[in-house]
Design a protein around this motif. Structure first.
Motif, PDB file in Angstrom:
ATOM      1  N   LYS A  83      48.775  32.303  39.656  1.00  0.00           N
ATOM      2  CA  LYS A  83      48.571  33.713  39.315  1.00  0.00           C
ATOM      3  C   LYS A  83      49.752  34.252  38.520  1.00  0.00           C
ATOM      4  CE  LYS A  83      47.399  38.216  41.265  1.00  0.00           C
ATOM      5  NZ  LYS A  83      47.074  38.986  42.503  1.00  0.00           N
ATOM      6  N   LYS A  84      50.967  33.885  38.926  1.00  0.00           N
ATOM      7  CA  LYS A  84      52.150  34.312  38.169  1.00  0.00           C
ATOM      8  C   LYS A  84      52.115  33.740  36.752  1.00  0.00           C
ATOM      9  CE  LYS A  84      55.466  34.975  41.982  1.00  0.00           C
ATOM     10  NZ  LYS A  84      54.514  35.032  43.086  1.00  0.00           N
ATOM     11  N   GLN A 171      37.355  45.147  26.784  1.00  0.00           N
ATOM     12  CA  GLN A 171      36.786  43.810  26.641  1.00  0.00           C
ATOM     13  C   GLN A 171      37.022  43.274  25.232  1.00  0.00           C
ATOM     14  OE1 GLN A 171      35.132  41.891  29.194  1.00  0.00           O
ATOM     15  NE2 GLN A 171      35.645  40.370  27.622  1.00  0.00           N
ATOM     16  N   ALA A 172      36.837  44.148  24.233  1.00  0.00           N
ATOM     17  CA  ALA A 172      37.030  43.715  22.849  1.00  0.00           C
ATOM     18  C   ALA A 172      38.492  43.347  22.586  1.00  0.00           C
ATOM     19  CB  ALA A 172      36.588  44.826  21.897  1.00  0.00           C
ATOM     20  N   MET A 173      39.406  44.142  23.113  1.00  0.00           N
ATOM     21  CA  MET A 173      40.826  43.849  22.915  1.00  0.00           C
ATOM     22  C   MET A 173      41.223  42.585  23.669  1.00  0.00           C
ATOM     23  SD  MET A 173      42.457  47.711  22.953  1.00  0.00           S
ATOM     24  CE  MET A 173      44.130  47.122  22.617  1.00  0.00           C
ATOM     25  N   GLU A 268      40.555  47.036  38.042  1.00  0.00           N
ATOM     26  CA  GLU A 268      39.475  46.078  38.307  1.00  0.00           C
ATOM     27  C   GLU A 268      39.348  45.061  37.175  1.00  0.00           C
ATOM     28  OE1 GLU A 268      35.909  48.296  39.010  1.00  0.00           O
ATOM     29  OE2 GLU A 268      36.547  48.990  41.000  1.00  0.00           O
ATOM     30  N   PHE A 269      39.530  45.522  35.939  1.00  0.00           N
ATOM     31  CA  PHE A 269      39.437  44.612  34.795  1.00  0.00           C
ATOM     32  C   PHE A 269      40.548  43.568  34.847  1.00  0.00           C
ATOM     33  CE2 PHE A 269      40.043  43.250  30.404  1.00  0.00           C
ATOM     34  CZ  PHE A 269      38.736  43.009  29.996  1.00  0.00           C
ATOM     35  N   ILE A 270      41.762  44.011  35.187  1.00  0.00           N
ATOM     36  CA  ILE A 270      42.886  43.073  35.261  1.00  0.00           C
ATOM     37  C   ILE A 270      42.728  42.131  36.448  1.00  0.00           C
ATOM     38  CG2 ILE A 270      45.389  42.918  35.661  1.00  0.00           C
ATOM     39  CD1 ILE A 270      45.668  45.480  33.991  1.00  0.00           C
ATOM     40  N   GLU A 271      42.133  42.614  37.525  1.00  0.00           N
ATOM     41  CA  GLU A 271      41.863  41.733  38.666  1.00  0.00           C
ATOM     42  C   GLU A 271      40.951  40.582  38.235  1.00  0.00           C
ATOM     43  OE1 GLU A 271      42.328  40.426  42.535  1.00  0.00           O
ATOM     44  OE2 GLU A 271      43.313  42.153  41.589  1.00  0.00           O
ATOM     45  N   GLN A 272      40.002  40.884  37.359  1.00  0.00           N
ATOM     46  CA  GLN A 272      39.087  39.854  36.864  1.00  0.00           C
ATOM     47  C   GLN A 272      39.698  39.049  35.723  1.00  0.00           C
ATOM     48  OE1 GLN A 272      35.637  42.130  35.737  1.00  0.00           O
ATOM     49  NE2 GLN A 272      35.286  42.880  37.811  1.00  0.00           N
ATOM     50  N   HIS A 273      40.624  39.669  34.986  1.00  0.00           N
ATOM     51  CA  HIS A 273      41.260  39.011  33.839  1.00  0.00           C
ATOM     52  C   HIS A 273      42.779  39.169  33.953  1.00  0.00           C
ATOM     53  CE1 HIS A 273      37.269  40.534  32.568  1.00  0.00           C
ATOM     54  NE2 HIS A 273      37.153  39.363  31.951  1.00  0.00           N
ATOM     55  N   PRO A 274      43.431  38.450  34.854  1.00  0.00           N
ATOM     56  CA  PRO A 274      44.875  38.633  35.072  1.00  0.00           C
ATOM     57  C   PRO A 274      45.711  38.386  33.823  1.00  0.00           C
ATOM     58  CG  PRO A 274      44.072  36.650  36.182  1.00  0.00           C
ATOM     59  CD  PRO A 274      42.872  37.419  35.745  1.00  0.00           C
TER      60      PRO A 274
END
Length: 464
Positions: A83-84, A171-173, A268-274
């Protein structure tokens, strides 16, 4: 609490004959000494687990590290390291593995260390002078209520972004390789041995090839009274999981807790895309003060009107700390949403002091100023010592100054400050990009983002 004064037991002891007392005294002293040793040893063995104020910071850190290493399995350690590494902190990932000898010597551990070292060799330093900064206002959650034809519709249509638009933008970025960084990663202060003070230096943001750093901010996270009933969140709370969430009033008058604005949606987006976040970075949250903070009516003007004002002030403190713990940075947007470049200097002083007293005290202060209306206190040239507005704001503790600029990036570092231009990603910007001149093609295709619920043409409401 036990009563240790002499009671009936004490009187019985003293009524015994002197000879009997003399014979038992050595035994009593020995037993007492043994008991003290046992208590002291027990206290010593338990002490590292304590997190109280008596323990030093280093002891507490060592205790946490020892406890964590002792309890985690090799699989868990490797997962934490992964994860790191996903958030580009390869040194921390390697250190996590090497902290446990068994994991470090295992085949999987050795393979992970080798992999992370190889990736480190391919990283590319981001040019800090070419880092873009995008910003938003409160997200529209219910389009029907925001675009209902009343006298507030034009303002919302101009400066606000809808939830679907924001989600599509992120999402696009992400698909284009953008990675969120902190403004403090772009440049930061260090000790200056020549002056004995501080100086600003460029940061070293290292990312894999194809990745592009960017900064994000959100203005006016106050949930103003005029927004009630128009399809926005009500406030920010500390959620059951310890993360920031929103409250929102539903059609039936009930209060729902969830992701009803930018902060929890991006979380939530970062949780899915760390890998969308550089070492846990989120964005900058800027607040005014005249209507309170984070949706709580905390300004002194509400004393006598808000019976829960002290409790609400405490909630603001808790939410601010929750945001910081979650990776967000906090900023001033002035107290009264004033144009710091145009108002008389004495009014600027008064307004900033109100922000420091009524907002900064609650959220823990900041060194970031996001100018209302994007109006800077100087032109594009570097700040000079004879700029009294800049000098006053600098003396108030600000080191990061952000205006609004439609260019892809505008970053300027002085010896004691960083300036960065911000790009508004709102209804007006999207409409202009589709119909006049495209300023956001490096981020996304505006036509793919624009919400069809928006009334058109989108007006220039001159908000900020």
């Amino acid at each position: 609490m036990p009563n240790y004064s002499n009671g009936r037991g004490g009187r019985r002891f003293h009524s015994r004959r002197r000879r009997h007392r003399a014979l038992s005294l050595p035994l009593l002293l020995g037993a007492l000494l043994l008991a003290l040793v046992v208590v002291a040893l027990a206290f010593f063995l338990r002490r590292p687990k304590r997190n109280g104020p008596a323990a030093s910071a280093s002891d507490a850190k060592q205790s946490v590290e020892e406890t964590t290493v002792a309890k985690l399995t090799s699989e868990e350690i490797l997962a934490d390291a992964a994860k790191k590494a996903a958030q580009y902190d390869y040194d921390a990932a390697i250190a996590a593995i090497e902290a446990d000898e068994k994991t470090a010597q295992s085949e999987a551990g050795q393979a992970a260390i080798t992999k992370y070292n190889e990736i480190k060799g391919t990283l590319v330093r981001q040019d800090p002078q070419k880092i873009t900064h995008v910003f938003f206002h409160t997200l529209i959650m219910d389009n029907k209520k925001a675009f209902d034809g009343d006298n507030r519709q034009n303002g919302y249509n101009d400066v606000m972004t809808t939830k679907p638009e924001f989600e599509k933008m992120m999402q696009a970025m992400y698909d284009k390789g953008y990675v969120l960084v902190r403004i403090h990663d772009v440049a930061y202060e260090v000790d200056d041995p020549e002056t004995g003070g501080k100086k600003m230096v460029w940061g070293d943001i290292m990312l894999p090839p194809g990745k592009t750093a960017f900064v994000l901010s959100q203005d006016d996270v106050n949930y103003y009274e005029y927004m009630d009933g128009d399809g926005f969140a009500k406030d920010i709370i500390v959620g059951p999981n310890g993360k920031p969430l929103n409250e929102m009033v539903m059609d039936d008058g009930s209060i729902s807790v969830g992701a009803y604005d930018l902060i929890p949606i991006l979380d939530e987006f970062i949780e899915q895309h760390p890998d969308f976040s550089y070492r846990g970075a989120k964005g900058i949250i800027a607040v005014t003060g005249y209507n309170g903070v984070f949706g709580y009516r905390t300004d002194p003007s509400y004393e006598g009107k808000n019976p829960n004002i002290e409790a609400d002030r405490q909630k603001v403190r808790e939410v601010a700390q929750c945001l910081r713990d979650d990776g967000w940075e906090l900023a001033s947007h002035s107290w009264g949403h004033r144009n710091y470049g145009k108002i008389p200097f004495t009014e600027l002083e008064t307004d900033n002091q109100k922000w420091q007293d009524y907002v900064g005290e609650l959220i823990g202060g900041t060194d970031i100023l996001l100018f209302p209306f994007g109006a800077d206190v100087g032109d594009w040239h570097p700040y000079k010592e004879d700029n009294e507005r800049y000098r006053y704001l600098h003396n108030s503790g600000f080191r990061y100054f952000c205006n609004v600029d439609s260019n892809q990036y505008y970053v300027q570092k002085g010896n004691d400050y960083l300036r960065q231009g911000r790009r508004n990603l709102d209804g007006y910007r999207l409409w202009q990009d589709m119909t006049v001149k495209n300023h956001t093609s490096d981020l996304f295709n505006a036509s793919d983002i624009f919400d069809s619920d928006r009334p058109t043409p989108v007006p220039d409401y001159k908000g900020g």
